[in-house]
Design a protein around this motif. Sequence first.
Motif, PDB file in Angstrom:
ATOM      1  N   ILE C 101       0.682  -1.091  -0.072  1.00  0.00           N
ATOM      2  CA  ILE C 101      -0.183   0.034  -0.154  1.00  0.00           C
ATOM      3  C   ILE C 101       0.846   1.341  -0.065  1.00  0.00           C
ATOM      4  CG2 ILE C 101      -1.773   1.452   1.227  1.00  0.00           C
ATOM      5  CD1 ILE C 101      -2.949  -1.380   2.225  1.00  0.00           C
ATOM      6  N   THR C 102       1.716   1.246   0.903  1.00  0.00           N
ATOM      7  CA  THR C 102       2.606   2.645   1.320  1.00  0.00           C
ATOM      8  C   THR C 102       3.662   2.751   0.211  1.00  0.00           C
ATOM      9  OG1 THR C 102       4.165   1.485   2.767  1.00  0.00           O
ATOM     10  CG2 THR C 102       2.142   2.571   3.725  1.00  0.00           C
ATOM     11  N   VAL C 105       3.687   5.694  -2.406  1.00  0.00           N
ATOM     12  CA  VAL C 105       4.329   7.011  -2.031  1.00  0.00           C
ATOM     13  C   VAL C 105       5.725   6.807  -1.930  1.00  0.00           C
ATOM     14  CG1 VAL C 105       2.139   7.799  -1.525  1.00  0.00           C
ATOM     15  CG2 VAL C 105       3.427   7.060   0.247  1.00  0.00           C
ATOM     16  N   GLY C 107       9.403   9.245  -0.147  1.00  0.00           N
ATOM     17  CA  GLY C 107       9.975  10.186   0.635  1.00  0.00           C
ATOM     18  C   GLY C 107       9.333  10.704   1.947  1.00  0.00           C
ATOM     19  N   PRO C 108       8.870  11.700   2.252  1.00  0.00           N
ATOM     20  CA  PRO C 108       8.315  12.357   3.322  1.00  0.00           C
ATOM     21  C   PRO C 108       6.991  11.517   3.533  1.00  0.00           C
ATOM     22  CG  PRO C 108       8.217  14.130   1.771  1.00  0.00           C
ATOM     23  CD  PRO C 108       9.039  13.129   1.327  1.00  0.00           C
ATOM     24  N   TYR C 109       6.067  11.097   2.539  1.00  0.00           N
ATOM     25  CA  TYR C 109       4.954  10.352   2.707  1.00  0.00           C
ATOM     26  C   TYR C 109       5.154   9.114   3.314  1.00  0.00           C
ATOM     27  CZ  TYR C 109       2.487  14.171   0.491  1.00  0.00           C
ATOM     28  OH  TYR C 109       1.592  15.329   0.049  1.00  0.00           O
ATOM     29  N   LEU C 111       7.704   8.053   4.960  1.00  0.00           N
ATOM     30  CA  LEU C 111       8.502   8.135   6.287  1.00  0.00           C
ATOM     31  C   LEU C 111       7.484   8.368   7.269  1.00  0.00           C
ATOM     32  CD1 LEU C 111      11.439  10.257   6.312  1.00  0.00           C
ATOM     33  CD2 LEU C 111       9.558  10.755   7.656  1.00  0.00           C
ATOM     34  N   LEU C 112       6.467   9.278   6.917  1.00  0.00           N
ATOM     35  CA  LEU C 112       5.398   9.486   7.986  1.00  0.00           C
ATOM     36  C   LEU C 112       4.510   8.360   8.309  1.00  0.00           C
ATOM     37  CD1 LEU C 112       4.934  13.382   7.270  1.00  0.00           C
ATOM     38  CD2 LEU C 112       6.250  12.295   9.330  1.00  0.00           C
ATOM     39  N   ILE C 113       4.280   7.683   6.998  1.00  0.00           N
ATOM     40  CA  ILE C 113       3.220   6.709   7.344  1.00  0.00           C
ATOM     41  C   ILE C 113       3.871   5.667   7.993  1.00  0.00           C
ATOM     42  CG2 ILE C 113       1.730   4.833   6.120  1.00  0.00           C
ATOM     43  CD1 ILE C 113       0.846   7.821   5.783  1.00  0.00           C
ATOM     44  N   PHE C 195       8.122  -0.903  -8.588  1.00  0.00           N
ATOM     45  CA  PHE C 195       7.446  -1.091  -7.409  1.00  0.00           C
ATOM     46  C   PHE C 195       7.471  -2.599  -6.600  1.00  0.00           C
ATOM     47  CE2 PHE C 195       3.028  -2.440  -5.529  1.00  0.00           C
ATOM     48  CZ  PHE C 195       3.220  -1.572  -4.627  1.00  0.00           C
TER      49      PHE C 195
END
Lengths: 249, 291, 306
Positions: C101-102, C105, C107-109, C111-113, C195
């Motif tokens: 799923i993650t 995305v 970079g920052p996205y 990492l924050l997830i 991916f």
Amino acid sequence: MTDGDILLSGRNLSKQFKGLRAVAGVDIDIRRGEIVGLIGPNGAGKSTMFNLLSGFLPPTTGQLFIAGANMTGATPERISQQGLVRTFQHGSYLPSMTVRDNVLIGSLGGMRNARVSRAEQNKGIDEAIALFGLSNHWNNVAKNLSHGLQRLLSMAIAFAARPSLICLDEPLTGLNQTEVTGTLQVYRRLKTDYGMSILLVEHNMRAVMNICDRIYVLHHGEIICTGTPDEVKNSDAVLKAYLGEAHGI
Amino acid sequence: MQEVFQLLFTALQISAVYILFSLGLTLIFGVLKVVNFAHGQLFTFGALVLSLTMGALAPSLGHGWAAYLVAGLAGLAACLAVGLVIYQFGFKRLERDMTGSFILSAGLVLLFEGLMLEVFGGAVRPVPALLEGNVQMLGLMVSRQRLVLLVFAVLLTAAILTLLRYTRFGKALRAVAIDYEAAMLQGIAYRRIALYGFLMACALAATAGMLIAPVAAVTPTLGDAYLVKGFIAVVVGGMGSIVGAVAGSLLIALLESFVGFYFDPSIANLAIFVIVMVVLLVKPKGFFGND
Amino acid sequence: MTEYKEWIGIVAIACALLAGVAFGGSYIGTLVVWIAIAAVMASSLRFVLLIGELNFASAAFFGIGAYCTGYIVNHADLPFVLTLALSGGLALVVSIVFGGITLKVKGPYFLLIGFAFTEALRIFYTRMEALGGNSGLVGIFPPAWLDAHYQYFTTVLCFLLILGLLGIERSHLGKIFIAIRDNENVVRSVGNRVFFTKVVCFAIASTVAGLAGSLHAFANNVISPLDFGFMLSIFALAYLKVGGEDSPLGPVMGAALLVCVASYAQSLGGNEHILYGLAIVLSVLFMPKGLAGLADLLRRKKESVA
């Protein structure tokens, strides 16, 4: 389209970005072993066209066939497996890796579904490196190469995937005259020795007229002319499009 | 129906603090392309300084508005000073290196948390209530204090949004966030804008911390929970987007108050996480993200 | 020779640590186990950094491994090796779903997830009666036949995992990882599945983190939700940053140094957070290539003098 000679065929391809129609109803065909040029003034939609053919952008309308298979909306990976490999206008290489590893990545992509021995693979890589004149630099890190060598490397990566159609986005920019002559020589070999087709987006008109079998001229997202270099040179529509641009500048 | 209104009001009130917090995060990301984990620490630091100053001022000023105001200014000043140091000696040297800046901010989290624990101790530092009692409003029972905090937060948010939208500084800031190279070519002094943007974000964090202080248990780990929520708000809304930060904060506050009430708070936290995953599946760059 | 210097370095450190277990008494033995597990965590973090992503969910997968082990030991009497394998396996399965799923995305996205996921799991543990709620799980002991040798076992296994990661990094797969970090469009344009490869990288790193978590649970005997918050990822980041992320030796060197210093500082009553925080901040600002980079620099200076 049952013509066995036709490798790539785009029908009525369009791309709409919010308000802008970047490509509008383009038909394009590329035969096996053919070198085709795609030219047009800046902003004519050449880059968008490239992205549509290679799967980096899905078309808004239209269909794309490669080697007989419907590739409309397929991923770049899938399209590459079908035999179309492209380069990018800027930085089309892997900066932190050596020349050899760069080419290795191309060869790994090309052999994804094939069982090939290590020895054969290494031979293929060495061949790609030699073909583009990079043999003396095989162990250098790509970001330290000269601009011209980086251009050659990006083509070597694409070649190593052994596509049947190689799409090159302004590959001659920044090359000196000797390099240009040498590269055009390589293109002829890709065609004759390897049976590859080439789609060339290029601003260097002399080179395009010299090497291409056929040329498409794109203007405002539409094909305004197609034919042999001589036919294109003498087309009024092309003259007007380019003069218009020169006027603008 | 009464219940729903009460919950809506609670959501609004929580979201006010989240909005201030996440506006800071999104500003820093927009301008510096930095994911600043230390943002929560500034939030905590503001609250701690407020509590400490209030304590020190109590003999002379009591617990009234004057003490609150002076202590608030002290908290703001302290956070701005810390922010200035972090920017000048840290983030400025790692200009737009996302991973490097992020690692630096993670280091700062540990450092500040440790330092605050050493200096202030782990115990709760209560901030005296500013106002006592409740008011009856639209058929809802609302504590006076929370109402005042809410009004203040809403006014501040409105002021910040106006500043960003209509002033030269705000426009420059948004231009930098969209394309800093183009902004520099337009003659915008990137470095100065970046510094001011960063300081503004620090001030927002400190203010949010000080607004929550009278109604929260002020400890050196106060900011941690807000950090997680703030980041989720920003991710859902789209990093670097001002509208996104506001919308994301509202969404999270709504989930927190409704799910928290009908189920329980930790289910609410899990629900928030599930929502993020769903949003990412549908809109990988968040609702208002553009790049 | 230089091609193998990382392998030799890692094996040398492992030998030194094993000698520490053999001759150093029980305190050193415990310390060695910490170092070995910390080195695995930092190596796992570095492994995902090969595709250019900072994986803050590594603490979550460490926790998944530890909790799986704790649950099995408390509720089902399975053989030790199977417990270990199931813990790694659970981390693998969850990481494939999470990564699937993650990893769309970057970079920052991303990492924050990962950061949010770690925190969500921590809350989940506190809610689960079967997992001991807030107080966690106790009584997680290695089997009697292994108990006396557990420190050796853990150290050896940890270093085998680290060497395994290095082996993958040096394989063709590892080269595709690095190529993705460099320019994923080029990798994609020649037909490599970007991916899919990212998910593979993430799943390998997460499985290793899960195994490390299982080893940690057996070594520590007790686990609680607080052990697996995002701070754990930041600690791993500290090892990696101090050691240097360019070399596979970096995380091992960083873990060895920081765990020793932290342990010594704590014995003097120092604050672990301040130490780790300071270590990260100073490394980022003044030693961006870490200890491994420093060692490299010294070696090159020596060579140029000679």
